[in-house]
Write a protein that holds these residues in place. Sequence first.
Motif, PDB file in Angstrom:
ATOM      1  N   ASP A  57     -15.262  72.936  -1.486  1.00 48.21           N
ATOM      2  CA  ASP A  57     -14.963  71.855  -2.321  1.00 48.21           C
ATOM      3  C   ASP A  57     -15.567  70.574  -2.084  1.00 48.21           C
ATOM      4  O   ASP A  57     -15.686  69.812  -3.303  1.00 48.21           O
ATOM      5  N   LEU A  58     -16.243  70.436  -1.028  1.00 45.16           N
ATOM      6  CA  LEU A  58     -17.126  69.384  -0.791  1.00 45.16           C
ATOM      7  C   LEU A  58     -18.356  69.496  -1.922  1.00 45.16           C
ATOM      8  O   LEU A  58     -18.896  68.749  -2.235  1.00 45.16           O
ATOM      9  N   THR A  59     -18.693  70.784  -2.104  1.00 46.68           N
ATOM     10  CA  THR A  59     -19.941  70.850  -2.977  1.00 46.68           C
ATOM     11  C   THR A  59     -19.468  70.474  -4.285  1.00 46.68           C
ATOM     12  O   THR A  59     -20.316  69.932  -5.142  1.00 46.68           O
ATOM     13  N   ARG A  60     -18.262  70.792  -4.703  1.00 46.40           N
ATOM     14  CA  ARG A  60     -17.684  70.625  -6.192  1.00 46.40           C
ATOM     15  C   ARG A  60     -17.974  69.016  -6.251  1.00 46.40           C
ATOM     16  O   ARG A  60     -18.141  68.454  -7.240  1.00 46.40           O
ATOM     17  N   THR A  61     -17.269  68.283  -5.316  1.00 47.68           N
ATOM     18  CA  THR A  61     -17.260  66.917  -5.358  1.00 47.68           C
ATOM     19  C   THR A  61     -18.769  66.402  -5.412  1.00 47.68           C
ATOM     20  O   THR A  61     -19.170  65.510  -6.338  1.00 47.68           O
ATOM     21  N   ALA A  62     -19.553  66.915  -4.483  1.00 48.76           N
ATOM     22  CA  ALA A  62     -21.048  66.531  -4.628  1.00 48.76           C
ATOM     23  C   ALA A  62     -21.710  66.598  -6.048  1.00 48.76           C
ATOM     24  O   ALA A  62     -22.499  65.972  -6.278  1.00 48.76           O
ATOM     25  N   ILE A  63     -21.342  67.829  -6.520  1.00 50.89           N
ATOM     26  CA  ILE A  63     -22.090  67.878  -7.858  1.00 50.89           C
ATOM     27  C   ILE A  63     -21.466  66.942  -8.870  1.00 50.89           C
ATOM     28  O   ILE A  63     -22.390  66.357  -9.700  1.00 50.89           O
ATOM     29  N   GLY A  64     -20.227  66.427  -8.770  1.00 55.49           N
ATOM     30  CA  GLY A  64     -19.667  65.621  -9.664  1.00 55.49           C
ATOM     31  C   GLY A  64     -20.327  64.153  -9.281  1.00 55.49           C
ATOM     32  O   GLY A  64     -20.409  63.642 -10.344  1.00 55.49           O
ATOM     33  N   ARG A  65     -20.805  64.114  -8.167  1.00 51.88           N
ATOM     34  CA  ARG A  65     -21.144  62.511  -7.794  1.00 51.88           C
ATOM     35  C   ARG A  65     -22.795  62.671  -7.924  1.00 51.88           C
ATOM     36  O   ARG A  65     -23.455  61.546  -7.567  1.00 51.88           O
ATOM     37  N   ALA A  66     -23.376  63.633  -8.086  1.00 48.36           N
ATOM     38  CA  ALA A  66     -25.043  63.843  -8.024  1.00 48.36           C
ATOM     39  C   ALA A  66     -25.618  62.833  -9.065  1.00 48.36           C
ATOM     40  O   ALA A  66     -25.142  62.652 -10.080  1.00 48.36           O
ATOM     41  N   ASP A  67     -26.692  62.138  -8.446  1.00 46.85           N
ATOM     42  CA  ASP A  67     -27.511  61.356  -9.140  1.00 46.85           C
ATOM     43  C   ASP A  67     -28.639  62.280 -10.163  1.00 46.85           C
ATOM     44  O   ASP A  67     -29.573  62.631  -9.652  1.00 46.85           O
ATOM     45  N   HIS A  68     -28.204  62.811 -11.196  1.00 48.29           N
ATOM     46  CA  HIS A  68     -28.864  63.899 -11.884  1.00 48.29           C
ATOM     47  C   HIS A  68     -30.364  63.584 -12.130  1.00 48.29           C
ATOM     48  O   HIS A  68     -31.105  64.430 -11.590  1.00 48.29           O
ATOM     49  N   ALA A  69     -30.622  62.517 -12.443  1.00 46.81           N
ATOM     50  CA  ALA A  69     -31.862  62.093 -12.682  1.00 46.81           C
ATOM     51  C   ALA A  69     -32.955  62.381 -11.541  1.00 46.81           C
ATOM     52  O   ALA A  69     -33.917  62.563 -11.765  1.00 46.81           O
ATOM     53  N   SER A  70     -32.352  62.182 -10.205  1.00 42.18           N
ATOM     54  CA  SER A  70     -33.227  62.002  -9.081  1.00 42.18           C
ATOM     55  C   SER A  70     -33.559  63.462  -8.576  1.00 42.18           C
ATOM     56  O   SER A  70     -34.281  63.690  -7.719  1.00 42.18           O
TER      57      SER A  70
END
Lengths: 295, 295
Positions: free
Chosen positions: B50-63
């Motif tokens: 679940d935390l992974t799912r949240t982290a994916i949603g919040r990830a700073d993609h460009a970095s």
Amino acid sequence: MRLVSVDIDGIERPGAVVTGPDGVDRVLELRQFTGAGSLALLLADDVALDLTRTAIGRADHASLPRLADVRLAPPVRPQVILCLGYNYRGHVEGHHEGHVDGETGQDALPYPNVFVKTPNTIGGPHDRVVMPIAATDVDYEGEIAVVIGRTAQAVDESDAMSYVAGYTLFNDVSDRGWQDRSSQWALGKSVDGFGPLGPWIVTTDELPDLGGLQMEVEREGVVTVRASTDSMVYGVAFLVHYLSQIITLQPGDIISTGTPARSVQAQSAHLPLADGETVTIRVTGLGELTTTFVR
Amino acid sequence: MRLVSVDIDGIERPGAVVTGPDGVDRVLELRQFTGAGSLALLLADDVALDLTRTAIGRADHASLPRLADVRLAPPVRPQVILCLGYNYRGHVEGHHEGHVDGETGQDALPYPNVFVKTPNTIGGPHDRVVMPIAATDVDYEGEIAVVIGRTAQAVDESDAMSYVAGYTLFNDVSDRGWQDRSSQWALGKSVDGFGPLGPWIVTTDELPDLGGLQMEVEREGVVTVRASTDSMVYGVAFLVHYLSQIITLQPGDIISTGTPARSVQAQSAHLPLADGETVTIRVTGLGELTTTFVR
């Protein structure tokens, strides 16, 4: 040397069996030579093996715990468990392993018949074999397992023995019902805990090869198998060479050399193992491995 | 989610694939959820997922590093690798796997035909398959592997899907020469590296089941297999139930669901894989796995 894995509160630690002047077997812990790692690490390290030999000679025997008082884990936990079918003369196809067509015995097989057991099968010498509810026809096979000591990749037969750390006993337990459900025996061979291993590894300095050993297998105190390893079809050096051509054998991996045929009486009276029965494998120089089967 | 193991200087770390607004796939490392452990640890932990799912949603993609720039390890390193033979209608016995007598197709088999591969077979999606000198007749099989997420022991079929973490692609590489040397296929199936796995695990929140997926297998750019998973004989829930009755499946263990038959043309023109050839497995929603074979 006789090397063991001791189970201390669920942690497995390598040890050596030391027999004192009183004839009592005791256990010397060997943590200092493995960084608290596994016995497989020790087997792969010639220097550590030499130091172990020295430490056994110097051990203060009386101060050590008795072997009978410790709980033994499987000496190694192999990733790769290779087993031979029909590897004793007289153990012909159809007798058992699974269904194989044709009338020829194993002497006519052009190649070793090798199958695999999965790592979940490995049990310790003090573990019972729990027959799961789904098991239908549980059977035993007393075997000698070759324990690999050094990483072996495509080794020559002439050099193959230098990759062997030693030998131990192995009960290649099968569920014949599951084994016979399809052409591949894998499931009947891979049931949880269906591979008691031990009690110790006898290293090659003490037992250089498997020539002329007597094997007995007892079920409930009745001898059902009596054979000499001289009836083995494919020997250790050939097997290590043959298998290492395609599988890189790692320290702690095992090759189980197959079971001799049961006596005619035992075969004709054979029934699946029942709750509470015990099977003992006994081989000259390798000790004995007794396993209790429970539902 | 699409979960990967990233190989950083030989250390394997779990990661998630994140597709940005620019359509580029990038990799988010997930060390914080596994204590730097393996992806199998993550699969077994619902909170971490679940935390992974949240982290994916919040990830700073460009970095994040591009997926194309990282080296992928096998997503999991299973101890137990169970494979199905004849598990697609139309892939009849005798066509291949090994020598099986009788004319009946797999529809008539009363039980799944299951075999085992040893853990040394597992390769990563970027690894080449090195055909050893002893290999004589190397062949590919494009398959979908079920990845176990929770310890599964004797689970009911109705509950079995909750033990599945997701799916990935698997090339069940065989040496047909070694496979056919005896009744048991084990050796031909267990050659080092003969099990490329990946590139990622698609978790069951994204792909709940294997219904209606299209599989294509290409050899050197020519499609040799084209099939729908709707032709699968034994489905995922049944297999997890069936196998868990005797083998306690652990997180990261895999069940490979078998290969569909090759097209008639591909079968009639079939030759062993040669140095430098590539095979690609492609399945709707699971991506593709391309493997190069070398001598």
